[in-house]
Design a protein around this motif. Structure first.
Motif, PDB file in Angstrom:
ATOM      1  N   PRO A 246      -7.955   5.152   2.487  1.00 65.86           N
ATOM      2  CA  PRO A 246      -8.929   4.142   2.927  1.00 65.86           C
ATOM      3  C   PRO A 246     -10.168   4.960   3.340  1.00 65.86           C
ATOM      4  O   PRO A 246     -10.194   6.032   3.675  1.00 65.86           O
TER       5      PRO A 246
ATOM      6  N   THR B 162      -5.803  -6.806   2.196  1.00 68.82           N
ATOM      7  CA  THR B 162      -6.754  -5.584   2.162  1.00 68.82           C
ATOM      8  C   THR B 162      -8.143  -6.384   1.863  1.00 68.82           C
ATOM      9  O   THR B 162      -8.227  -7.675   1.107  1.00 68.82           O
TER      10      THR B 162
ATOM     11  N   ARG C 185     -11.373  -0.544   2.386  1.00 70.13           N
ATOM     12  CA  ARG C 185     -10.955  -0.419   3.835  1.00 70.13           C
ATOM     13  C   ARG C 185      -9.779  -0.092   3.913  1.00 70.13           C
ATOM     14  O   ARG C 185      -9.334   0.696   4.981  1.00 70.13           O
ATOM     15  N   ASP C 186      -8.652  -0.487   2.821  1.00 71.32           N
ATOM     16  CA  ASP C 186      -7.383  -0.036   3.071  1.00 71.32           C
ATOM     17  C   ASP C 186      -6.636   1.133   2.351  1.00 71.32           C
ATOM     18  O   ASP C 186      -5.651   1.096   2.314  1.00 71.32           O
TER      19      ASP C 186
ATOM     20  N   LYS D 264       0.083  -5.310   3.332  1.00 75.35           N
ATOM     21  CA  LYS D 264      -1.046  -5.783   4.321  1.00 75.35           C
ATOM     22  C   LYS D 264      -2.098  -6.326   3.458  1.00 75.35           C
ATOM     23  O   LYS D 264      -2.353  -6.095   2.132  1.00 75.35           O
TER      24      LYS D 264
ATOM     25  N   SER E  30      -6.631   0.645  -1.443  1.00 76.60           N
ATOM     26  CA  SER E  30      -6.059  -0.326  -2.317  1.00 76.60           C
ATOM     27  C   SER E  30      -6.915  -0.223  -3.560  1.00 76.60           C
ATOM     28  O   SER E  30      -6.264  -0.805  -4.758  1.00 76.60           O
TER      29      SER E  30
ATOM     30  N   LEU F 101       1.047  -1.129  -0.082  1.00 78.13           N
ATOM     31  CA  LEU F 101      -0.013  -0.049  -0.074  1.00 78.13           C
ATOM     32  C   LEU F 101       0.820   1.408  -0.046  1.00 78.13           C
ATOM     33  O   LEU F 101       1.995   1.279   0.587  1.00 78.13           O
TER      34      LEU F 101
ATOM     35  N   TYR G  38      -1.239   4.322   4.945  1.00 78.53           N
ATOM     36  CA  TYR G  38      -0.335   3.285   4.846  1.00 78.53           C
ATOM     37  C   TYR G  38       0.721   3.658   3.765  1.00 78.53           C
ATOM     38  O   TYR G  38       0.502   3.126   2.745  1.00 78.53           O
TER      39      TYR G  38
END
Length: 449
Positions: free
Chosen positions: A382, A317, A346-347, A315, A349, A305, A310
């Motif tokens: 995110p 995702t 959420r992340d 991570k 990505s 990420l 991040y």
């Protein structure tokens, strides 16, 4: 000399007549040849404009397809040739389809499943040569895509098995790429269509009819470094993923359910998992009213990420999506619809803004460049994305009683859309020209032929 001119004129006129007659006869014979062999030639044109009061010029944030603010887009000039297979009976049947698309939507439909940078390591990848660089880099927005090129067979086994081999639209999802598809009520598209599920696959797709209510779907797909999504023909062919699911339709054909998902390793360089599932429920409430519900969940393991929350972090995702659609037919020629969507990246990505710049970015002499704009403009975070769209579909040709064969299928669509984004446990995010929200006013047309 005068008679010589008359003679030459007569000869020229005769040649023109016989040439025209021959061409007409040839076209007539060709038309019958295609019809006799069940080969269809057709297509559609889709274009429109989106007014964005918060933008003077540029992009409508992370919105796709109708992504250009305050200017006309020729989204899709799509041509196809198809021989549809007869899916019933006890005999073999063979067919196939090839699609050619020109327009501003082409970039979203190309086989971009091998990204510029490996999603797990960040190292440059050799991208697919199928349709990424066919034309139009100088135009910034227009391009060519070859979204479908497959052979198809009906195999008379049991209740009938249909098999596609080649490059084809994904069986996942509700909204689809073709503007003329019946489930594409709105000009502006859902976030999920772009970043929550694949556009296309390359490989083998099969569907078996268990009975009048149930069918099962299975596929083996390749050519992608995104877990089987949007693969091409010449890269990542050692990486295979699976797609499986089922369709159910009620006895009265008023309700249907599709559950389908995919799973595989991310790429030939990474054994990290890439998985998703997709659920679509459709129901006709009464002769004038229908409802559709759509849910998607996705997972990609070990993603590198690079966003404000991040930075250079590896991570696992996830993304999740919920959508609801409600349609009402005011008359035979006028329908209204409303769509609500929540998409959680959420992340940070999945949903870069503007997506057009992100997907067309390549590494040239060690530097990131894109024909669509400056790659440094691209942002991602995110976040939770919310959108509400209200639209009207008007079958203009039927209302105006247009007699022309070309115009008789003309449909005009208008919609108003509200978008809002809230950063998810992250710094404030403003992808809409420095704002957290925006309002779009769109008008477009679809003309099948």
């Amino acid at each position: 000399m005068k008679y010589l001119k008359w003679l030459l004129s007569a000869i020229a006129g005769s040649l023109f007549f016989f040439n025209t007659y021959s061409m007409t006869l040839y076209a007539h014979n060709l038309k019958h040849l295609l019809k006799d062999n069940r080969i269809a030639l057709g297509g559609w044109i889709n274009g429109g404009v989106t007014l964005n009061p918060s933008q003077k010029n540029g992009f409508n944030g992370p919105v796709i397809m109708a992504d250009q603010a305050n200017r006309f887009q020729l989204n899709q000039l799509n041509l196809f040739m198809q021989r549809a297979v007869v899916s019933e009976g006890n005999t073999w049947d063979f067919g196939g389809r090839f699609d050619f698309m020109f327009g501003t939507d082409a970039v979203f439909t190309q086989a971009f499943g091998v990204p510029t940078l490996d999603v797990n390591s960040g190292k440059p990848l050799k991208r697919s040569n199928w349709d990424l660089d066919l034309c139009c880099d100088s135009s910034r927005t227009y391009g060519i895509a070859l979204p479908q090129a497959y052979l198809e067979a009906h195999v008379p086994v049991g209740n009938g098995l249909n098999v596609k081999l080649g490059h084809f639209y994904s069986p996942m999802g509700y909204e689809t790429v073709p503007a003329s598809a019946p489930d594409n009520f709105f000009y502006t598209r859902a976030y999920n269509l772009n970043v929550g599920e694949p556009f296309t696959h390359t490989g083998l797709l099969s569907e078996y009819k268990l009975n009048k209510n149930w069918s099962i779907i299975g596929a083996a797909v390749t050519g992608s470094a995104n877990g089987g999504w949007d693969g091409g023909w010449d890269k990542q062919l050692g990486n295979w993923s699976g797609v499986a699911g089922f369709n159910w339709t009620s006895d009265n054909h008023l309700t249907s359910l599709k559950v389908i998902g995919s799973y595989g390793e991310t790429s030939t360089r990474s054994s990290e998992p890439w998985a998703t599932y997709n659920i679509v429920l459709k129901h006709r409430i009464n002769p004038k009213t229908s409802l559709a519900l759509h849910h998607v969940w996705g997972y990609a393991g070990g993603v590198l990420l690079d966003n404000p929350k991040y930075t250079n972090v590896i991570k696992d995702t996830q993304w999740i999506n919920l959508m609801a659609y409600l349609y009402y037919d005011i008359t035979d020629n006028v329908s209204v619809g409303v769509r609500g969507e929540w998409f959680r990246d959420r992340d940070g990505s999945r949903n870069p803004s503007p997506f057009r710049i992100a997907v067309t970015t390549n590494i040239v002499n060690g530097k990131a460049v894109s024909p669509a704009g400056d790659p440094n403009r691209v942002t991602i975070m995110p976040a939770d994305y919310y959108s509400t769209t209200v639209g009207v579909n008007w079958k203009a040709a039927k209302t105006l009683k247009l007699k022309s064969d070309l115009m008789r299928k003309l449909t005009i669509r208008s919609n108003i859309r509200y978008d809002r984004v809230d950063a998810y446990h992250a710094p404030a995010y403003r992808p809409f020209a420095g704002n957290k929200d925006q309002v779009l006013f769109s008008l477009d047309f679809i003309l099948p032929f």
